[in-house]
Design an enzyme around this catalytic site. Structure first.
Site, PDB file in Angstrom:
ATOM      1  N   ASP A  26       0.816  -1.214   0.000  1.00  0.00           N
ATOM      2  CA  ASP A  26       0.000   0.000   0.000  1.00  0.00           C
ATOM      3  C   ASP A  26       0.849   1.263   0.000  1.00  0.00           C
ATOM      4  OD1 ASP A  26       0.928  -0.338   2.606  1.00  0.00           O
ATOM      5  OD2 ASP A  26      -1.019  -0.854   3.431  1.00  0.00           O
ATOM      6  N   HIS A  65      -7.518  -4.785   9.893  1.00  0.00           N
ATOM      7  CA  HIS A  65      -7.207  -4.515   8.485  1.00  0.00           C
ATOM      8  C   HIS A  65      -5.891  -5.163   8.083  1.00  0.00           C
ATOM      9  CE1 HIS A  65      -5.199  -0.433   9.634  1.00  0.00           C
ATOM     10  NE2 HIS A  65      -4.237  -1.174   9.154  1.00  0.00           N
ATOM     11  N   ASN A  71      -8.061  -2.956  13.996  1.00  0.00           N
ATOM     12  CA  ASN A  71      -9.431  -3.317  13.601  1.00  0.00           C
ATOM     13  C   ASN A  71      -9.452  -4.513  12.648  1.00  0.00           C
ATOM     14  OD1 ASN A  71      -8.438  -2.212  11.272  1.00  0.00           O
ATOM     15  ND2 ASN A  71      -9.858  -0.492  11.164  1.00  0.00           N
ATOM     16  N   GLU A  90      -9.843  -2.050   4.958  1.00  0.00           N
ATOM     17  CA  GLU A  90     -10.540  -1.773   6.209  1.00  0.00           C
ATOM     18  C   GLU A  90     -11.790  -2.647   6.335  1.00  0.00           C
ATOM     19  OE1 GLU A  90      -9.162   0.040   8.368  1.00  0.00           O
ATOM     20  OE2 GLU A  90      -8.649   2.059   7.705  1.00  0.00           O
TER      21      GLU A  90
END
Ligand code: GLP
Length: 243
Positions: A67, A138, A136, A143
């Site tokens: 990313d 990811h 979370n 996400e």
């Protein structure tokens, strides 16, 4: 899935770097999928040591990063391109034109995403994907959501993800709001995946990812279905895995 729980960061780092080194020794033109964030730093340090000891050459290795932030110039100190140069690429003999990080500053971000997928398709398959995990669940910047995307795409970062990365920027306002990320389909196509997790604050999410329901609410839970998943955790992150 194989889970290793380590007493020390050094052992974890050496094991992670050892797996990557062994792959490149047997397949000098290996394709690596690389991750950023705090988690892999120690593994890259050990890889540089292995290179300096003459145990491994990256001269035929290709790499694809997961990313990149949208809107940061490549040479911004917090771009993931700068991170990779700083922690690995500048210290080993990898050919820079064989390293791929999405261009977060592209004029046409959608075209950049398509082009990144095409470059990945050209090399065939990632041999080994390094992954961290967000609080979370990811992976990359995929996400939690009602739906996930297979290929490289642009995402809006969740507030909690921007908060987690704020430590690298002067203020919250400087943290990018968007990123380009490989999709979960690209990640899952890798022949092998190493998931690295450190710290007590990740203990619950790693348990949920590895033993909870497989759901888009926790993108890392998809990893349960990967045929060659190796999980390297320190004892703090691994606490909930042995209870
Ligand atoms: C970041 C990255 C992920 C990384 C994760 C955890 O936002 N996009 O690739 O795995 O969040 O980061 P850290 O290792 O710093 O906890």
């Amino acid at each position: 899935m194989i889970i290793h729980i380590f007493d020390s960061q050094q052992e974890l780092n050496q094991t992670g770097a050892g797996i990557i080194t062994a792959l490149i020794q047997t397949k000098p033109n290996a394709v690596l999928g690389l991750a950023t964030g705090g988690t892999p730093v120690g593994i890259y340090e050990e890889l540089v040591k292995n290179y300096n000891l003459g145990r491994v050459s990256f001269s035929h290795v290709k790499s694809f990063n997961l990313d990149e932030y949208v809107g940061l110039p490549e040479d911004h100190p917090e771009s993931y391109r700068s991170y990779m140069n700083h922690h690995l690429f500048d210290h080993v003999d990898i050919q820079k034109d064989q390293t791929h990080v999405p261009n977060g500053n592209a004029a046409d971000v959608d075209a950049e995403c398509e082009e990144y997928d095409a470059r990945m398709a050209d090399v065939g398959q990632v041999d080994l994907q390094i992954l961290g995990i967000g609080h979370n669940g990811h992976i990359g910047f995929n996400e939690p959501d009602r739906e996930l995307t297979a290929g490289t795409h642009q995402v809006e970062l969740k507030a909690e993800t921007r908060q987690a990365n704020a430590r690298y920027f002067p203020s919250m306002d400087d943290v990018p709001t968007h990123a380009i990320t490989m999709g979960v389909g690209s990640i899952m196509k890798a022949k092998s995946i190493i998931l690295i997790v450190r710290g007590a604050d990740k203990a619950e999410i790693v348990k949920r990812a590895l033993y909870g329901p497989i759901t888009t609410d926790c993108p890392a839970s998809l990893l349960q279905t990967h045929p060659n998943l190796i999980v390297l955790v320190d004892k703090e992150a691994g606490r909930a895995l042995v209870e």
